[in-house]
Design a protein around this motif. Structure first.
Motif, PDB file in Angstrom:
ATOM      1  N   SER A  11      72.978  52.113  14.750  1.00  0.00           N
ATOM      2  CA  SER A  11      71.988  52.181  13.648  1.00  0.00           C
ATOM      3  C   SER A  11      70.577  52.408  14.205  1.00  0.00           C
ATOM      4  CB  SER A  11      71.850  50.696  13.394  1.00  0.00           C
ATOM      5  OG  SER A  11      70.745  50.603  12.307  1.00  0.00           O
ATOM      6  N   THR A  12      69.492  53.158  13.404  1.00  0.00           N
ATOM      7  CA  THR A  12      68.418  53.546  13.850  1.00  0.00           C
ATOM      8  C   THR A  12      67.442  52.394  13.308  1.00  0.00           C
ATOM      9  OG1 THR A  12      68.337  54.897  11.818  1.00  0.00           O
ATOM     10  CG2 THR A  12      68.892  55.966  13.988  1.00  0.00           C
ATOM     11  N   SER A  13      67.847  51.512  12.700  1.00  0.00           N
ATOM     12  CA  SER A  13      67.011  50.440  12.255  1.00  0.00           C
ATOM     13  C   SER A  13      66.442  49.405  13.242  1.00  0.00           C
ATOM     14  CB  SER A  13      67.758  49.427  10.915  1.00  0.00           C
ATOM     15  OG  SER A  13      68.692  48.836  11.340  1.00  0.00           O
ATOM     16  N   SER A  14      65.741  48.350  12.821  1.00  0.00           N
ATOM     17  CA  SER A  14      65.492  47.572  13.879  1.00  0.00           C
ATOM     18  C   SER A  14      66.723  46.677  14.685  1.00  0.00           C
ATOM     19  CB  SER A  14      64.177  46.485  13.541  1.00  0.00           C
ATOM     20  OG  SER A  14      64.917  45.722  12.378  1.00  0.00           O
ATOM     21  N   THR A  15      67.775  46.568  13.958  1.00  0.00           N
ATOM     22  CA  THR A  15      68.709  45.849  14.543  1.00  0.00           C
ATOM     23  C   THR A  15      69.642  46.851  15.505  1.00  0.00           C
ATOM     24  OG1 THR A  15      70.130  46.521  12.672  1.00  0.00           O
ATOM     25  CG2 THR A  15      69.137  44.512  12.549  1.00  0.00           C
ATOM     26  N   ASN A  16      69.619  46.466  16.632  1.00  0.00           N
ATOM     27  CA  ASN A  16      70.133  47.406  17.505  1.00  0.00           C
ATOM     28  C   ASN A  16      71.413  46.805  18.144  1.00  0.00           C
ATOM     29  OD1 ASN A  16      68.227  49.038  17.350  1.00  0.00           O
ATOM     30  ND2 ASN A  16      66.938  48.153  19.198  1.00  0.00           N
ATOM     31  N   THR A  70      74.326  49.162  18.811  1.00  0.00           N
ATOM     32  CA  THR A  70      74.816  49.961  17.466  1.00  0.00           C
ATOM     33  C   THR A  70      74.294  51.371  17.342  1.00  0.00           C
ATOM     34  OG1 THR A  70      73.082  48.988  16.253  1.00  0.00           O
ATOM     35  CG2 THR A  70      75.271  47.700  16.305  1.00  0.00           C
TER      36      THR A  70
END
Length: 192
Positions: A167-172, A165
């Motif tokens: 997304s820059t969060s921990s969920t990749n 993804t």
């Protein structure tokens, strides 16, 4: 008169036999026509699943009862590779049933990618080639929230395709599930 009737009847029987033989001789090759119907369906199904037309198609079996069972393999298949697809063609030259045997797994990512919405694709960092494939037994806990909806594939083996993804969060990764037999999109999984 009796002898004339017998001769006439024998003549009619012989004529009927000749007509039946001529009819059978000049009948179009029904097996050839059934094979052509199945081949066209196979090529189109293969393109829908894999994203390209198959090369080096081999007819692997033909059986006859009240329909024909026509099966195909592609390319230089190894001894342990089974049929790719099988079609049942009726005497009316229509496809009654088809079965796919999952030997064409490598491009399932592309097939599923084509079924995703533009919003789903926008969330993914890259394209179909960036996905990784695995097979899992689908459970309710693996699916993104779908209130009041029971997924009929729960409990079955399905493809899990992980796409990276943006997304820059921990969920990749976003997980997408697809049917093993027909490569149809089932549902989104939880973001990993």
């Amino acid at each position: 008169m009796n002898k004339k009737k017998k001769s006439f009847i024998v003549g009619i029987v012989i004529l009927i036999g000749i007509l039946v033989s001529a009819y059978e001789f000049y009948q179009p090759d029904r097996l050839g026509q059934a094979t052509q119907v199945a081949l066209e369906e196979f090529e189109n199904d293969f393109k829908d699943r894999v994203g390209k037309y198959p090369k080096d198609i081999n007819l692997t079996s033909v059986e006859k009862s009240d329909s024909w069972i026509i099966a195909f393999t592609i390319g230089d298949q190894s001894q342990k590779t089974e049929k790719v697809a099988e079609y049942e063609v009726t005497e009316e030259l229509t496809i009654q049933n088809s079965s796919w045997y999952g030997t064409v797994d490598e491009d399932v990512r592309k097939v599923v990618w084509g079924q995703l919405s533009s919003d789903q694709k926008d969330f993914i960092d890259g394209n179909w080639e960036d996905g990784t494939i695995s097979k899992v037994n689908l459970t309710d806990s693996m699916l993104a929230n779908q209130p009041n909806e029971v997924n009929p594939k729960v409990g079955e083996e399905v493809y899990a395709i992980a796409f990276p993804t943006k997304s820059t969060s921990s969920t990749n990764n976003v997980i997408v599930y697809a049917d093993v037999e027909n490569h149809k999109y089932i549902a989104n999984g939880l973001v990993d």
